[in-house]
Design a protein around this motif. Structure first.
Motif, short mmCIF file in Angstrom:
data_model
loop_
_atom_site.label_atom_id
_atom_site.label_comp_id
_atom_site.label_asym_id
_atom_site.label_seq_id
_atom_site.Cartn_x
_atom_site.Cartn_y
_atom_site.Cartn_z
N GLY A 74 0.81 -1.19 0.00
CA GLY A 74 0.00 0.00 0.00
C GLY A 74 0.85 1.24 0.00
N THR A 75 0.21 2.36 0.35
CA THR A 75 0.86 3.66 0.38
C THR A 75 0.81 4.20 1.80
OG1 THR A 75 0.09 4.06 -1.88
CG2 THR A 75 0.89 5.97 -0.64
N ARG A 76 1.93 4.76 2.26
CA ARG A 76 2.04 5.25 3.63
C ARG A 76 2.61 6.67 3.67
NH1 ARG A 76 1.40 1.24 7.48
NH2 ARG A 76 1.35 -0.89 6.62
N THR A 77 2.48 7.28 4.84
CA THR A 77 3.14 8.55 5.10
C THR A 77 4.54 8.26 5.66
OG1 THR A 77 2.46 8.71 7.42
CG2 THR A 77 0.90 9.51 5.76
N PRO A 78 5.43 9.26 5.69
CA PRO A 78 6.77 9.01 6.24
C PRO A 78 6.77 8.46 7.66
CG PRO A 78 6.78 11.04 4.99
CD PRO A 78 5.35 10.60 5.07
N LYS A 79 5.75 8.75 8.45
CA LYS A 79 5.67 8.21 9.81
C LYS A 79 5.08 6.80 9.84
CE LYS A 79 7.41 11.85 11.70
NZ LYS A 79 8.81 11.77 12.22
N GLY A 80 4.66 6.29 8.71
CA GLY A 80 4.17 4.92 8.62
C GLY A 80 2.66 4.78 8.61
N ARG A 81 1.93 5.88 8.64
CA ARG A 81 0.48 5.77 8.63
C ARG A 81 -0.01 5.27 7.28
NH1 ARG A 81 -4.01 10.53 10.01
NH2 ARG A 81 -5.83 9.14 9.96
N LEU A 82 -0.87 4.28 7.28
CA LEU A 82 -1.39 3.69 6.05
C LEU A 82 -2.40 4.64 5.40
CD1 LEU A 82 -1.29 1.09 4.28
CD2 LEU A 82 -3.31 0.32 5.55
N LEU A 83 -2.19 4.95 4.13
CA LEU A 83 -3.11 5.78 3.37
C LEU A 83 -4.03 4.94 2.49
CD1 LEU A 83 -0.65 8.62 2.26
CD2 LEU A 83 -2.33 8.70 4.11
N THR A 84 -3.45 3.99 1.79
CA THR A 84 -4.23 3.07 0.95
C THR A 84 -3.63 1.68 1.06
OG1 THR A 84 -2.88 3.39 -1.05
CG2 THR A 84 -4.72 4.91 -0.72
N ARG A 85 -4.46 0.69 0.90
CA ARG A 85 -3.99 -0.70 0.91
C ARG A 85 -4.20 -1.30 -0.48
NH1 ARG A 85 -2.83 -3.88 4.96
NH2 ARG A 85 -3.94 -2.57 6.49
N MET A 86 -3.17 -1.97 -0.98
CA MET A 86 -3.29 -2.63 -2.27
C MET A 86 -3.80 -4.06 -2.06
SD MET A 86 -0.47 -3.54 -5.20
CE MET A 86 0.04 -5.04 -4.37
N ASP A 87 -4.84 -4.41 -2.78
CA ASP A 87 -5.43 -5.74 -2.67
C ASP A 87 -5.06 -6.54 -3.91
OD1 ASP A 87 -6.97 -7.98 -2.37
OD2 ASP A 87 -8.79 -6.92 -1.78
N GLY A 88 -3.93 -7.23 -3.84
CA GLY A 88 -3.47 -8.01 -4.98
C GLY A 88 -4.41 -9.14 -5.33
N ALA A 89 -5.08 -9.71 -4.33
CA ALA A 89 -6.04 -10.79 -4.61
C ALA A 89 -7.22 -10.28 -5.42
CB ALA A 89 -6.51 -11.41 -3.30
N ALA A 90 -7.67 -9.05 -5.12
CA ALA A 90 -8.77 -8.48 -5.89
C ALA A 90 -8.34 -8.22 -7.33
CB ALA A 90 -9.25 -7.18 -5.24
N LEU A 91 -7.12 -7.77 -7.51
CA LEU A 91 -6.61 -7.58 -8.87
C LEU A 91 -6.55 -8.91 -9.61
CD1 LEU A 91 -3.67 -5.01 -8.59
CD2 LEU A 91 -5.76 -4.76 -9.92
N GLU A 92 -6.11 -9.93 -8.92
CA GLU A 92 -6.03 -11.25 -9.55
C GLU A 92 -7.42 -11.74 -9.96
OE1 GLU A 92 -3.47 -15.26 -8.84
OE2 GLU A 92 -4.47 -14.42 -7.09
N ARG A 93 -8.42 -11.49 -9.13
CA ARG A 93 -9.78 -11.89 -9.50
C ARG A 93 -10.27 -11.11 -10.71
NH1 ARG A 93 -10.33 -11.80 -3.81
NH2 ARG A 93 -11.28 -9.71 -3.88
N ALA A 94 -9.91 -9.85 -10.79
CA ALA A 94 -10.38 -9.01 -11.89
C ALA A 94 -9.64 -9.27 -13.19
CB ALA A 94 -10.26 -7.54 -11.50
N LEU A 95 -8.35 -9.58 -13.09
CA LEU A 95 -7.50 -9.63 -14.28
C LEU A 95 -6.91 -11.00 -14.56
CD1 LEU A 95 -5.58 -6.28 -13.74
CD2 LEU A 95 -7.34 -6.72 -15.45
N GLY A 96 -7.04 -11.92 -13.61
CA GLY A 96 -6.44 -13.23 -13.81
C GLY A 96 -5.02 -13.33 -13.33
N THR A 97 -4.45 -12.22 -12.86
CA THR A 97 -3.08 -12.21 -12.36
C THR A 97 -2.89 -11.01 -11.45
OG1 THR A 97 -0.72 -12.08 -12.98
CG2 THR A 97 -2.27 -10.90 -14.37
N PRO A 98 -2.09 -11.16 -10.40
CA PRO A 98 -1.71 -9.97 -9.64
C PRO A 98 -0.55 -9.26 -10.37
CG PRO A 98 -0.66 -11.89 -8.69
CD PRO A 98 -1.52 -12.38 -9.84
#
Length: 391
Positions: A74-98
Motif C-alpha cells: 500500500g501507500t504510507r506517510t513518512p511516519k508509517g500511517r497507512l493511506l491506501t492498501r493494495m489488494d493483490g487478490a482483488a486484482l487477480e480476481r479481476a484480471l487473472g493475475t496480480p
C-alpha cells in the motif's frame, strides 16, 4: 507476410519486438550499442497488460516463474500511517493475475535467452537511418550498412533514430524528479510485497523478489544533474526519520549498487510512431514517468501489437499504419496519466497540498483504487494468427 527487420536497441522493448517478429516468421537482427551486457538495473513491476503481452510473445510462463506476486502492500506517510492498501487478490480476481515483481536483469535475460544465438549484436551502435528507398530502410552501424524491410527504433528515451526521423521534435524533457534505486545485497524481512511512501517532494518504495531480496527506489524533486559523492549515505540522511523498513533496506544495500538517473519524458507527443518502414517502440516513442509502473508494460504492448499488425499484413506500410493507430493514442494517454499521477503524488511539496492529498487517499475506497489500476492494466493483446514457423 514475412520479411527482414533490424531492431535498434537491445533493451526490454527491443528484445520483445524481436521475439514477436521471430514468432511471425521474420528474420531479425538486434543491434545494441552497449559493449557488454552487464545485466545491470534494479527491479520492475509488471501489470496484467505487460504479462499478457509476454504470454503472446511466448515467454509469459518463464517470467511468472521467476517473479513474485504482489499481493500485499500500500501507500504510507513518512511516519508509517497507512493511506491506501493494495489488494493483490482483488486484482487477480479481476484480471487473472496480480502485479508481479522481478529484477530487471532477470527479465532481460529471459527475453534474450528466447532468441536464437547470433540474433543480438552488442557493441554495435546505430548512428543513422536512410529512407531513400522507402520500402528498404538502411541503418548505418559503425561503418556497416544493414538493409531490411523494417527498422524498429527501440533505442530509448534519448533515441538517436527518433532525432533523425523527427528533427523538429524537441525531444525528451526533464520531469523535475530524479531517482536513486538499488537491489539489496541479501534478503530482507519485509511485511509487504510492495510499498510506497509519499512525503513532501519525495517518494520511497520497494518491491520484494522471489529470492527474498528487494528493490528500493527513492524519487526526489531536484534540479537536473545533481549527484552525490556517496549516494547511499545521502539516502540514509534524507530518509533518516522515515518509517521501517526503509532504514533496513538501505542498510542491506552495497554503496556501489546504487543507480542514479534523472527522469526524462516526452512531454511533446510524437505526431506518429512510424516513418516509412521505420517503427518507433517503447521509450523511443513514448517515454513516460514511472508513476504508474507502466513504462515497460507499454513497450511490451508495442511489441505484441507490432507483431500482430505485421502478421495480418497485407503490406508493411498498412501494418505500420495499424500499429500507429492502435498504439499511439493508448500509450500517449498512459503517459499523460503517469505525469498527472506524479504531480498529485510524489511531486507535491507544499504542506497543505500534501495534507489534502493524504486525506483524499485515506477516504478513497479500495475498489476505487482497483478501478484506477484496471484503467491501464486491463488490456488484451491482438492475436498473432500464427500460421508461420520461426525460422
Amino acid at each position: 507476410m514475412g520479411g527482414s527487420a533490424v531492431v535498434v536497441g537491445g533493451g526490454i522493448g527491443g528484445l520483445a519486438a524481436a521475439l514477436g517478429l521471430r514468432l511471425i516468421g521474420w528474420e531479425v537482427t538486434v543491434v545494441e550499442r552497449a559493449a557488454a551486457l552487464a545485466d545491470a538495473g534494479a527491479g520492475i513491476s509488471l501489470h496484467a497488460n505487460g504479462l499478457r503481452a509476454l504470454d503472446t510473445l511466448g515467454v509469459g510462463a518463464a517470467v511468472r516463474a521467476a517473479a513474485r506476486p504482489q499481493y500485499t502492500g500500500g501507500t504510507r506517510t513518512p511516519k508509517g500511517r497507512l493511506l491506501t492498501r493494495m489488494d493483490g487478490a482483488a486484482l487477480e480476481r479481476a484480471l487473472g493475475t496480480p502485479i508481479v515483481g522481478i529484477p530487471r536483469s532477470v527479465l532481460h535475460r529471459l527475453l534474450r535467452e528466447a532468441l536464437p544465438p547470433g540474433c543480438l549484436h552488442i557493441g554495435a551502435e546505430a548512428t543513422s537511418v536512410d529512407r531513400t528507398v522507402p520500402d528498404r530502410p538502411r541503418v548505418s552501424v559503425q561503418g556497416r550498412v544493414l538493409e531490411a524491410d523494417l527498422v524498429v527504433a527501440a533505442d530509448g528515451v534519448n533515441s538517436r533514430l527518433r532525432a533523425r526521423l523527427f528533427p523538429h521534435h524537441p525531444g525528451p524533457a526533464y520531469s523535475g524528479s530524479t531517482v536513486l534505486r538499488a537491489i539489496t545485497e541479501h534478503p530482507v524481512d519485509l511485511a509487504d510485497d510492495f510499498q510506497i511512501t509519499w512525503g513532501r517532494g519525495a517518494e520511497f518504495g520497494h518491491i520484494t523478489f522471489a529470492d527474498g531480496r528487494a528493490e528500493w527506489h527513492a524519487v526526489l524533486n531536484a534540479p537536473p544533474g545533481v549527484r552525490h559523492t556517496d549516494p547511499l549515505d545521502a539516502m540514509r540522511r534524507r530518509f533518516a526519520d522515515w518509517h521501517d523498513p526503509i532504514p533496513a533496506l538501505l542498510d542491506a544495500t552495497r554503496p556501489e549498487a546504487v543507480l542514479h538517473h534523472d527522469i526524462h519524458e516526452l512531454t511533446t507527443p510524437l505526431p506518429t510512431f512510424t516513418a516509412g518502414h521505420v517503427a518507433l517502440l517503447g521509450d523511443a516513442a513514448h517515454a513516460m514517468t514511472p508513476n504508474l509502473g507502466q513504462g515497460a508494460c507499454q513497450a511490451l504492448e508495442d511489441a505484441a501489437t507490432l507483431a500482430a499488425a505485421l502478421a495480418a499484413g497485407p503490406t508493411v506500410g498498412s501494418a505500420l499504419a495499424r500499429y500507429d493507430a492502435e498504439r499511439r493514442p493508448r500509450s500517449q494517454a498512459v503517459a499523460r496519466a503517469a505525469r498527472q499521477a506524479g504531480r498529485m503524488g510524489q511531486r507535491l511539496a507544499h504542506p497543505a497540498a500534501v495534507a489534502l492529498r493524504d486525506t483524499a487517499l485515506r477516504v478513497t475506497p479500495s475498489r476505487a483504487m482497483i478501478r484506477a489500476i484496471l484503467r491501464h492494466a486491463d488490456w488484451t493483446p491482438p492475436a498473432l494468427g500464427l500460421d508461420h514457423r520461426t525460422p
